[in-house]
Design a protein around this motif. Structure first.
Motif, PDB file in Angstrom:
ATOM      1  N   ALA A 114       0.557  -1.086  -0.171  1.00 39.11           N
ATOM      2  CA  ALA A 114      -0.122  -0.080  -0.342  1.00 39.11           C
ATOM      3  C   ALA A 114       1.533   1.061   0.176  1.00 39.11           C
ATOM      4  CB  ALA A 114      -0.915   0.435   1.620  1.00 39.11           C
ATOM      5  N   VAL A 115       2.030   1.345   0.759  1.00 41.14           N
ATOM      6  CA  VAL A 115       3.236   2.673   0.539  1.00 41.14           C
ATOM      7  C   VAL A 115       3.469   2.428  -0.709  1.00 41.14           C
ATOM      8  CG1 VAL A 115       5.072   3.642   1.444  1.00 41.14           C
ATOM      9  CG2 VAL A 115       3.295   2.192   3.321  1.00 41.14           C
ATOM     10  N   PHE A 116       3.711   1.320  -1.550  1.00 38.46           N
ATOM     11  CA  PHE A 116       4.519   1.596  -2.516  1.00 38.46           C
ATOM     12  C   PHE A 116       3.232   1.752  -3.257  1.00 38.46           C
ATOM     13  CE2 PHE A 116       5.365  -0.789  -6.905  1.00 38.46           C
ATOM     14  CZ  PHE A 116       6.590  -0.207  -7.118  1.00 38.46           C
ATOM     15  N   ALA A 145       9.845   0.290   0.766  1.00 40.18           N
ATOM     16  CA  ALA A 145       8.645   0.678  -0.028  1.00 40.18           C
ATOM     17  C   ALA A 145       8.114   1.709  -0.552  1.00 40.18           C
ATOM     18  CB  ALA A 145       7.503  -0.061   0.699  1.00 40.18           C
ATOM     19  N   ASN A 146       8.235   3.491   0.902  1.00 35.57           N
ATOM     20  CA  ASN A 146       8.250   4.399   0.464  1.00 35.57           C
ATOM     21  C   ASN A 146       9.485   4.916  -1.090  1.00 35.57           C
ATOM     22  OD1 ASN A 146       7.895   6.614   0.330  1.00 35.57           O
ATOM     23  ND2 ASN A 146       9.570   7.388   1.971  1.00 35.57           N
ATOM     24  N   ALA A 147      10.827   4.240  -0.698  1.00 40.63           N
ATOM     25  CA  ALA A 147      11.707   4.272  -1.537  1.00 40.63           C
ATOM     26  C   ALA A 147      12.083   4.459  -3.115  1.00 40.63           C
ATOM     27  CB  ALA A 147      13.315   4.250  -0.809  1.00 40.63           C
ATOM     28  N   CYS A 152      10.043   4.313  -8.437  1.00 38.26           N
ATOM     29  CA  CYS A 152       9.223   4.198  -9.527  1.00 38.26           C
ATOM     30  C   CYS A 152       8.343   5.768 -10.325  1.00 38.26           C
ATOM     31  CB  CYS A 152       8.680   3.406  -8.967  1.00 38.26           C
ATOM     32  SG  CYS A 152       9.550   1.670  -9.516  1.00 38.26           S
ATOM     33  N   TRP A 153       7.670   6.187  -9.158  1.00 35.96           N
ATOM     34  CA  TRP A 153       6.548   7.456  -9.767  1.00 35.96           C
ATOM     35  C   TRP A 153       7.288   8.119 -10.303  1.00 35.96           C
ATOM     36  CZ3 TRP A 153       5.614  11.791  -6.515  1.00 35.96           C
ATOM     37  CH2 TRP A 153       4.584  12.989  -7.587  1.00 35.96           C
TER      38      TRP A 153
END
Length: 217
Positions: A114-116, A145-147, A152-153
């Motif tokens: 969900a974070v990713f 996951a955040n990094a 990617c985003w």
């Protein structure tokens, strides 16, 4: 002064700082248009007359996202779910019971994913850091996951918009604005459809929350 001449007066550093700051504040939990800032900067980078580096745009966006989410995580871990109750009373359009319930439901079901993927979804982009902290997600897992999600985003969005901008500039030198207008309308339509479906889910969860409150009373 025409538009091109006006754009050429914008220092590239100012573009990078604005992108990083807006996305960082959005990731912190403040409802700002981070995606619009990133797309606009990537489009500016695609103009050959401007000295804006698309790699620097993507890097600024990724750094802002990672730093903002980390600060949001710290705040959420410090104040817990009561933070969202206070925010819901002050900003019901952004932190209402339905918004919180939907985000919490996604976090409970998908965990670090969900974070990713939250980096790609407007609702979760605001909630990801504070909610992960409030739910006591281990920081190492959250950071990973955040990094990766931020990279990617930010990188993916910048690359897609940048190359589309280059293609549009070549197209518009030979064709009319019709194709660009159609593409923009399709994009707006898809965005509105996604927003409408999200709003419907939020409304359903708010109705459930109100019914549960009445039953408890």
């Amino acid at each position: 002064m025409n538009v091109d001449a006006l754009l050429e007066t914008i220092p590239p550093l100012a573009v990078y700082v604005i992108v990083g700051a807006v996305i960082g504040l959005e990731s912190l939990g403040i409802p700002l248009p981070g995606e619009i800032a990133l797309v606009s900067a990537a489009l500016l980078a695609s103009r050959h007359t401007l000295d804006i580096n698309p790699v620097a745009v993507g890097a600024a966006a990724a750094i802002g996202a990672i730093v903002g989410d980390t600060i949001g995580y710290s705040i959420g871990r410090r104040f817990g779910m009561s933070l969202f109750e206070r925010l819901g009373r002050r900003f019901p359009k952004h932190f209402g019971p339905g918004h919180v319930a939907l985000a919490k439901q996604l976090f409970t079901r998908w965990g670090v994913w969900a974070v990713f993927f939250g980096r790609f979804i407007a609702l979760l982009r605001i909630f990801a850091g504070p909610l992960a902290g409030a739910l006591k997600m281990p920081y190492a897992r959250f950071l990973a996951a955040n990094a990766t999600g931020a990279l990617c985003w930010a990188g993916g969005t910048t690359a897609v918009v940048y190359f589309l901008g280059l293609a549009a500039e070549r197209w518009l030198s030979r064709f009319s604005w019709i194709a660009l207008i159609v593409a923009v309308l399709v994009g707006i339509g898809a965005t509105l459809l996604l927003r409408e479906r999200t709003g419907r889910l939020i409304a359903d969860l708010e109705d459930e929350h109100d019914w549960d409150t009445l039953r408890r009373d």
